[in-house]
Design a protein around this motif. Structure first.
Motif, mmCIF file in Angstrom:
data_model
loop_
_atom_site.group_PDB
_atom_site.id
_atom_site.type_symbol
_atom_site.label_atom_id
_atom_site.label_comp_id
_atom_site.label_asym_id
_atom_site.label_seq_id
_atom_site.Cartn_x
_atom_site.Cartn_y
_atom_site.Cartn_z
ATOM 1 N N SER A 1 0.837 -1.191 0.000
ATOM 2 C CA SER A 1 0.000 0.000 0.000
ATOM 3 C C SER A 1 0.872 1.241 0.000
ATOM 4 O O SER A 1 1.662 1.448 0.915
ATOM 5 N N LEU A 2 0.721 2.064 -1.031
ATOM 6 C CA LEU A 2 1.438 3.335 -1.088
ATOM 7 C C LEU A 2 0.614 4.461 -0.469
ATOM 8 O O LEU A 2 1.146 5.505 -0.143
ATOM 9 N N ASP A 3 -0.698 4.247 -0.344
ATOM 10 C CA ASP A 3 -1.572 5.320 0.128
ATOM 11 C C ASP A 3 -1.986 5.183 1.589
ATOM 12 O O ASP A 3 -2.584 6.079 2.150
ATOM 13 N N ILE B 1 -4.572 -15.788 -2.568
ATOM 14 C CA ILE B 1 -4.649 -14.967 -3.786
ATOM 15 C C ILE B 1 -3.756 -13.735 -3.667
ATOM 16 O O ILE B 1 -3.000 -13.414 -4.582
ATOM 17 N N TYR B 2 -3.827 -13.048 -2.537
ATOM 18 C CA TYR B 2 -3.177 -11.741 -2.399
ATOM 19 C C TYR B 2 -1.864 -11.766 -1.623
ATOM 20 O O TYR B 2 -1.107 -10.816 -1.675
ATOM 21 N N GLY B 3 -1.591 -12.806 -0.898
ATOM 22 C CA GLY B 3 -0.364 -12.861 -0.108
ATOM 23 C C GLY B 3 -0.411 -11.936 1.089
ATOM 24 O O GLY B 3 -1.478 -11.525 1.538
ATOM 25 N N LEU B 4 0.745 -11.573 1.596
ATOM 26 C CA LEU B 4 0.855 -10.687 2.751
ATOM 27 C C LEU B 4 0.658 -9.238 2.329
ATOM 28 O O LEU B 4 0.953 -8.874 1.190
ATOM 29 N N ALA B 5 0.211 -8.398 3.267
ATOM 30 C CA ALA B 5 0.010 -6.971 2.991
ATOM 31 C C ALA B 5 1.029 -6.150 3.785
ATOM 32 O O ALA B 5 1.290 -6.430 4.962
ATOM 33 N N PHE B 6 1.598 -5.142 3.118
ATOM 34 C CA PHE B 6 2.594 -4.273 3.731
ATOM 35 C C PHE B 6 2.275 -2.817 3.438
ATOM 36 O O PHE B 6 1.781 -2.488 2.357
ATOM 37 N N ALA B 7 2.612 -1.949 4.355
ATOM 38 C CA ALA B 7 2.586 -0.506 4.105
ATOM 39 C C ALA B 7 3.928 -0.122 3.498
ATOM 40 O O ALA B 7 4.964 -0.721 3.818
ATOM 41 N N ILE C 1 -0.341 -3.435 -5.949
ATOM 42 C CA ILE C 1 0.043 -2.147 -5.392
ATOM 43 C C ILE C 1 -1.190 -1.275 -5.339
ATOM 44 O O ILE C 1 -1.869 -1.085 -6.354
ATOM 45 N N THR C 2 -1.506 -0.759 -4.146
ATOM 46 C CA THR C 2 -2.616 0.170 -3.997
ATOM 47 C C THR C 2 -2.048 1.564 -3.798
ATOM 48 O O THR C 2 -1.017 1.732 -3.133
ATOM 49 N N ILE D 1 -1.937 -2.874 -10.417
ATOM 50 C CA ILE D 1 -1.893 -1.527 -9.853
ATOM 51 C C ILE D 1 -3.322 -1.043 -9.662
ATOM 52 O O ILE D 1 -4.057 -0.878 -10.642
ATOM 53 N N ALA D 2 -3.735 -0.798 -8.426
ATOM 54 C CA ALA D 2 -5.060 -0.266 -8.120
ATOM 55 C C ALA D 2 -4.873 1.167 -7.638
ATOM 56 O O ALA D 2 -4.409 1.393 -6.521
#
Length: 141
Positions: free
Chosen positions: A4-6, A24-30, A49-50, A93-94
């Motif tokens: 997450s970039l935002d 599906i999405y794996g781990l989430a990171f800031a 990438i959000t 890319i979202a």
């Protein structure tokens, strides 16, 4: 993996994406400028990438400034800090507010190896990711 970039708070990112299937999405990171994400991303794992868009869709990143990436700067960051050696997953890319020209610029900056492997979604709210097979994803030209 999701980066997450935002949303720059790790706790906030985990709350947003905790219900997303890890298969599906794996781990989430800031986003963290100092982090080398390539140690967390598998060679065949898809990368999501959000971000928010700024500058009439010419930049994506955080809505209040940093990080902020042009397509070329995002490609450079991905190669230097995110993608493992011989990466062959797809990039998603979202970025609400961006458009296809950003996505096409990223595909060009990433080079011919990424033809057919970069996708974007631009109309859904920030923090919303559709599965890769959904029609919301547009392929970069």
């Amino acid at each position: 993996m999701i980066i997450s970039l935002d949303v720059l708070s790790e706790d906030h990112v985990h709350r947003i994406y905790r219900h997303y299937p890890r298969a599906i999405y794996g781990l989430a990171f800031a986003y963290a400028a100092w982090d080398e994400y390539c140690s967390y991303l598998a060679q065949a794992e898809d990368l999501f990438i959000t971000a928010s868009a700024a500058g009439n869709g010419r930049l994506i990143g955080h809505p209040q400034g940093e990080p902020s990436f042009t397509p070329q700067a995002l490609a450079d960051w991905l190669r230097e800090s995110v993608l493992p050696f011989e990466y062959f997953g797809d990039l998603y890319i979202a970025a609400p507010g961006a458009d296809r020209s950003y996505l096409d610029g990223l595909r060009k900056a990433m080079g011919p190896r990424y033809e057919g492997r970069i996708f974007g979604q631009f109309g859904l709210p920030s923090g919303t990711l559709q599965p890769p097979v959904e029609a919301h994803w547009v392929e970069a030209a």
